[in-house]
Write an enzyme that holds these catalytic residues in place. Structure first.
Site, PDB file in Angstrom:
ATOM      1  N   GLU A 173      47.013   2.771   4.473  1.00  0.00           N
ATOM      2  CA  GLU A 173      46.114   3.922   4.553  1.00  0.00           C
ATOM      3  C   GLU A 173      46.544   4.818   5.721  1.00  0.00           C
ATOM      4  OE1 GLU A 173      43.413   4.958   2.529  1.00  0.00           O
ATOM      5  OE2 GLU A 173      44.003   6.620   3.816  1.00  0.00           O
ATOM      6  N   LEU A 175      44.589   7.797   6.435  1.00  0.00           N
ATOM      7  CA  LEU A 175      43.532   8.784   6.691  1.00  0.00           C
ATOM      8  C   LEU A 175      43.293   8.963   8.180  1.00  0.00           C
ATOM      9  CD1 LEU A 175      40.713   7.270   7.706  1.00  0.00           C
ATOM     10  CD2 LEU A 175      40.534   6.727   5.311  1.00  0.00           C
ATOM     11  N   GLU A 177      40.315   9.707  10.871  1.00  0.00           N
ATOM     12  CA  GLU A 177      38.865   9.813  11.025  1.00  0.00           C
ATOM     13  C   GLU A 177      38.552  11.250  11.403  1.00  0.00           C
ATOM     14  OE1 GLU A 177      37.338   6.764  13.687  1.00  0.00           O
ATOM     15  OE2 GLU A 177      38.454   5.248  12.596  1.00  0.00           O
ATOM     16  N   LYS A 226      53.854   2.010   7.780  1.00  0.00           N
ATOM     17  CA  LYS A 226      52.563   2.307   8.421  1.00  0.00           C
ATOM     18  C   LYS A 226      52.644   2.106   9.936  1.00  0.00           C
ATOM     19  CE  LYS A 226      48.334   2.979   9.384  1.00  0.00           C
ATOM     20  NZ  LYS A 226      47.722   4.280   9.396  1.00  0.00           N
ATOM     21  N   PHE A 271      50.193  16.706  16.965  1.00  0.00           N
ATOM     22  CA  PHE A 271      50.329  15.563  17.891  1.00  0.00           C
ATOM     23  C   PHE A 271      51.187  15.922  19.106  1.00  0.00           C
ATOM     24  CE2 PHE A 271      48.152  13.405  14.701  1.00  0.00           C
ATOM     25  CZ  PHE A 271      47.704  12.193  15.204  1.00  0.00           C
ATOM     26  N   LEU A 272      51.301  17.223  19.356  1.00  0.00           N
ATOM     27  CA  LEU A 272      52.072  17.670  20.519  1.00  0.00           C
ATOM     28  C   LEU A 272      51.117  18.368  21.500  1.00  0.00           C
ATOM     29  CD1 LEU A 272      55.167  17.360  20.968  1.00  0.00           C
ATOM     30  CD2 LEU A 272      55.370  19.799  20.481  1.00  0.00           C
ATOM     31  N   CYS A 282      43.427   2.704  15.991  1.00  0.00           N
ATOM     32  CA  CYS A 282      44.732   2.541  15.336  1.00  0.00           C
ATOM     33  C   CYS A 282      45.933   2.641  16.286  1.00  0.00           C
ATOM     34  CB  CYS A 282      44.875   3.567  14.217  1.00  0.00           C
ATOM     35  SG  CYS A 282      43.733   3.249  12.865  1.00  0.00           S
TER      36      CYS A 282
HETATM   37  N1  LIG Z   1      39.919   3.776  10.827  1.00  0.00           N
HETATM   38  C1  LIG Z   1      41.041   4.406  10.556  1.00  0.00           C
HETATM   39  O1  LIG Z   1      41.208   5.587  10.866  1.00  0.00           O
HETATM   40  C2  LIG Z   1      42.150   3.690   9.846  1.00  0.00           C
HETATM   41  C3  LIG Z   1      43.184   4.440   9.269  1.00  0.00           C
HETATM   42  C4  LIG Z   1      44.220   3.772   8.613  1.00  0.00           C
HETATM   43  C5  LIG Z   1      44.223   2.386   8.563  1.00  0.00           C
HETATM   44  N2  LIG Z   1      43.234   1.680   9.161  1.00  0.00           N
HETATM   45  C6  LIG Z   1      43.280   0.213   9.057  1.00  0.00           C
HETATM   46  O2  LIG Z   1      42.397  -0.184   8.010  1.00  0.00           O
HETATM   47  C7  LIG Z   1      41.728  -1.399   8.341  1.00  0.00           C
HETATM   48  C8  LIG Z   1      40.226  -1.188   8.345  1.00  0.00           C
HETATM   49  O3  LIG Z   1      39.922  -0.235   9.336  1.00  0.00           O
HETATM   50  P1  LIG Z   1      38.442   0.350   9.521  1.00  0.00           P
HETATM   51  O4  LIG Z   1      38.513   1.376  10.589  1.00  0.00           O
HETATM   52  O5  LIG Z   1      37.887   0.697   8.191  1.00  0.00           O
HETATM   53  O6  LIG Z   1      37.716  -0.973  10.072  1.00  0.00           O
HETATM   54  P2  LIG Z   1      36.169  -1.247  10.198  1.00  0.00           P
HETATM   55  O7  LIG Z   1      36.028  -2.283  11.225  1.00  0.00           O
HETATM   56  O8  LIG Z   1      35.427   0.046  10.327  1.00  0.00           O
HETATM   57  O9  LIG Z   1      35.776  -1.854   8.766  1.00  0.00           O
HETATM   58  C9  LIG Z   1      36.137  -3.110   8.304  1.00  0.00           C
HETATM   59  C10 LIG Z   1      34.950  -3.646   7.519  1.00  0.00           C
HETATM   60  O10 LIG Z   1      35.324  -4.815   6.801  1.00  0.00           O
HETATM   61  C11 LIG Z   1      34.224  -5.707   6.822  1.00  0.00           C
HETATM   62  N3  LIG Z   1      34.739  -7.048   6.495  1.00  0.00           N
HETATM   63  C12 LIG Z   1      35.539  -7.845   7.231  1.00  0.00           C
HETATM   64  N4  LIG Z   1      35.829  -8.971   6.546  1.00  0.00           N
HETATM   65  C13 LIG Z   1      35.219  -8.876   5.356  1.00  0.00           C
HETATM   66  C14 LIG Z   1      35.154  -9.700   4.200  1.00  0.00           C
HETATM   67  N5  LIG Z   1      35.810 -10.856   4.150  1.00  0.00           N
HETATM   68  N6  LIG Z   1      34.413  -9.299   3.161  1.00  0.00           N
HETATM   69  C15 LIG Z   1      33.764  -8.119   3.194  1.00  0.00           C
HETATM   70  N7  LIG Z   1      33.787  -7.281   4.250  1.00  0.00           N
HETATM   71  C16 LIG Z   1      34.505  -7.652   5.314  1.00  0.00           C
HETATM   72  C17 LIG Z   1      33.646  -5.565   8.210  1.00  0.00           C
HETATM   73  O11 LIG Z   1      32.320  -6.020   8.286  1.00  0.00           O
HETATM   74  C18 LIG Z   1      33.778  -4.050   8.425  1.00  0.00           C
HETATM   75  O12 LIG Z   1      32.618  -3.353   8.005  1.00  0.00           O
HETATM   76  C19 LIG Z   1      42.299  -1.828   9.691  1.00  0.00           C
HETATM   77  O13 LIG Z   1      43.387  -2.663   9.463  1.00  0.00           O
HETATM   78  C20 LIG Z   1      42.778  -0.520  10.293  1.00  0.00           C
HETATM   79  O14 LIG Z   1      43.820  -0.708  11.219  1.00  0.00           O
HETATM   80  C21 LIG Z   1      42.179   2.294   9.778  1.00  0.00           C
END
Ligand SMILES: NC(=O)c1ccc[n+]([C@@H]2O[C@H](COP(=O)([O-])OP(=O)(O)OC[C@H]3O[C@@H](n4cnc5c(N)ncnc54)[C@H](O)[C@@H]3O)[C@@H](O)[C@H]2O)c1
Length: 462
Positions: A173, A175, A177, A226, A271-272, A282
């Site tokens: 992913e 995206l 925030e 990634k 990003f500059l 992240c």
């Molecule tokens: N936030 C970002 O901007 C972003 C962007 C790209 C990638 N990522 C990656 O994506 C992943 C998720 O990031 P996020 O920001 O959404 O995290 P987050 O902590 O906001 O969400 C993760 C969710 O998963 C739930 N969860 C954990 N184990 C579970 C299970 N077994 N069953 C059901 N639910 C479960 C948690 O309760 C939590 O609500 C991470 O690896 C992160 O590095 C995040």
């Protein structure tokens, strides 16, 4: 077709219905945005979130976090009946051919990813997997290279020899925030990592109507893409922060210099921007992970160590600017505009402000904190600060500056530009602003009479 940002408002929930059921495990920033986006695209989406409090909010159509446009999409998705939040993960595993894994992968003390939530998800899948039915599991979480292959192995292990027909893909992913809904519909690229070519068409089918190039690679390549992408962005930020330091010494203005550098298309302005260092869930995490990976493979991570060091030093530089501007910090009222790690989100994970607060308290300052969206998260996650008499948290930007000796801006909300600076000037005891993100118009702010300090400018020579 590329969806223009301004058109997001007009996007109506009426996409054609597709006869495919998708399951999402984990409804955080990634999982929830993916869920509403895929249901908009016409899929039936079942979502399981293990945090009961979050799950109950989601069932009522309330997002547990702030993300622009998300509320509208969530409401429409629920009303359409295509999106359902469910109590039992088994329902997803039984009913959905595609299962997206969107659980968190936080960093551990040893600076490697914590695979606990992924392991849990693998176990749940293994426990409920119907025999022989083909399932495609898609890992969206950011993970170390090799994870998809491990995930497949772990599921087989938990199955203890029972018949199993799964394929694990990696579709990382990207995206941002604060722009997550827009990014869902307009990804720069879609990386599909697979180790079995037989599932290419299954996955292309899901992504065929996105306006983005699709790149098919191995799972391990997808995972590395990634990590490397985030590391590159972190490197760009530390690069411009270093250049901003030399600007201060040479009497240059970083804003002129960054324009001159970034308008080269090979470099780009994104990003500059100089500042007080990157935060969030992240970039710091993925940078640490790549350093650990290099060390594990006995390759010198010298470049990434430098990026990290430069970033870690930024907060000390900011503290020194504050000390220099105030001459004496003890007993002063310092207003901090910014709690979340950047504008557009209430996410405070790894926010530089969290490092600055204890430093200023140690210097004996009184703090008044303001953020357009993140004050509640801050109060919930740091209850000790709510009872600290040296800290006041306010929802009102004007209240945040009453009798203040200095405002320090730590994130980049547009809202700060729109305040009445004459009023701010009147309310402060000593009108000083340190703009840690260079977002204000310096000529305008100085005209109002403020002492105004930016990053990457030598104020003694200006
Ligand atoms: N936030 C970002 O901007 C972003 C962007 C790209 C990638 N990522 C990656 O994506 C992943 C998720 O990031 P996020 O920001 O959404 O995290 P987050 O902590 O906001 O969400 C993760 C969710 O998963 C739930 N969860 C954990 N184990 C579970 C299970 N077994 N069953 C059901 N639910 C479960 C948690 O309760 C939590 O609500 C991470 O690896 C992160 O590095 C995040």
């Amino acid at each position: 077709m590329v969806l223009l940002k301004e058109k997001l408002e007009e996007l109506e929930y009426k996409g054609e219905k597709k006869d495919i059921k998708i399951g999402i495990i984990g409804a955080g920033y990634v999982g929830l945005v993916t869920s509403v986006g895929l249901s908009y695209k016409g899929y039936d989406v079942l979502v399981f979130e293990k945090n009961k409090e979050k799950l109950s909010l989601l069932k009522k159509g309330i997002s547990p976090f702030y993300e622009p446009d998300l509320h509208r999409f969530l409401t429409s998705a629920l009303n359409s009946g295509r999106l359902k939040f469910i109590d039992e993960v088994s329902q997803i595993i039984k009913e959905c051919k595609y299962i997206y894994i969107c659980v968190g992968t936080p960093i551990k003390e040893d600076q490697t990813y914590d695979m606990f939530f992924l392991d849990l998800a693998a176990k749940e899948i293994a426990n409920h997997l119907p025999t022989n039915e083909r399932k495609i599991i898609i890992i969206k979480s950011t993970v170390p290279p090799g994870t998809a292959r491990w995930f497949q192995k772990i599921i087989y292990r938990y199955r203890r020899g029972k018949k199993t027909n799964i394929e694990v893909a990696s579709i990382p992913e990207f995206l941002r925030e604060g722009n997550a809904i827009y990014d869902f519909f307009n990804p720069n690229r879609i990386i599909i990592g697979i180790d079995n070519k037989e599932i290419v068409d299954d996955l292309r089918q899901i992504y065929h109507d996105f306006p983005s190039p699709i790149i098919i690679v191995s799972t391990i390549e997808a995972e590395l893409i990634k990590l490397a992408s985030n590391t590159f962005l972190a490197t760009k930020i530390s690069f411009i922060n270093s250049i901003s330091d030399i600007c201060e010494q040479l009497g240059c203005d970083i804003e002129n210099v960054r324009m001159g550098i970034g308008l080269d298309h090979r470099i780009g302005l994104d990003f500059l921007k100089p500042g007080i260092g990157f935060g969030g869930s992240c970039l710091p995490k993925d940078l640490n992970a790549i350093i650990s990976l290099f060390k594990e493979k006995q390759i010198d991570p010298v470049l990434f160590e430098a990026v990290k060091k430069i970033n870690n030093d930024r907060i000390n530089l900011l503290l020194n600017k504050i000390k220099k501007a105030l001459w004496n910090v003890k007993g002063k009222n310092i207003t901090i505009w910014g709690i979340s790690f950047k504008a557009g989100t209430d996410d405070i994970r790894e926010s530089p402000t969290l490092k600055l607060i204890p430093m200023l308290l140690k210097e004996g300052a009184n703090l008044i904190l303001y953020d357009p969206k993140a004050t509640n998260n801050f109060k919930n996650q740091y209850p000790q600060y709510s009872v600290n008499t040296s800290i006041k948290i306010t929802e009102n930007i004007y209240e945040s500056v009453v009798n203040s000796n200095l405002i320090v801006i730590t994130n980049d909300w547009e809202d700060y530009k729109k305040v009445n600076f004459s009023k701010i000037y009147e309310l402060m005891e000593t009108p000083i602003i340190i703009d840690g993100r260079n977002i204000l118009d310096h000529a305008l702010i100085s005209e109002h009479g403020f002492e105004y300090y930016r990053i990457g400018v030598n104020h003694e020579s200006s």
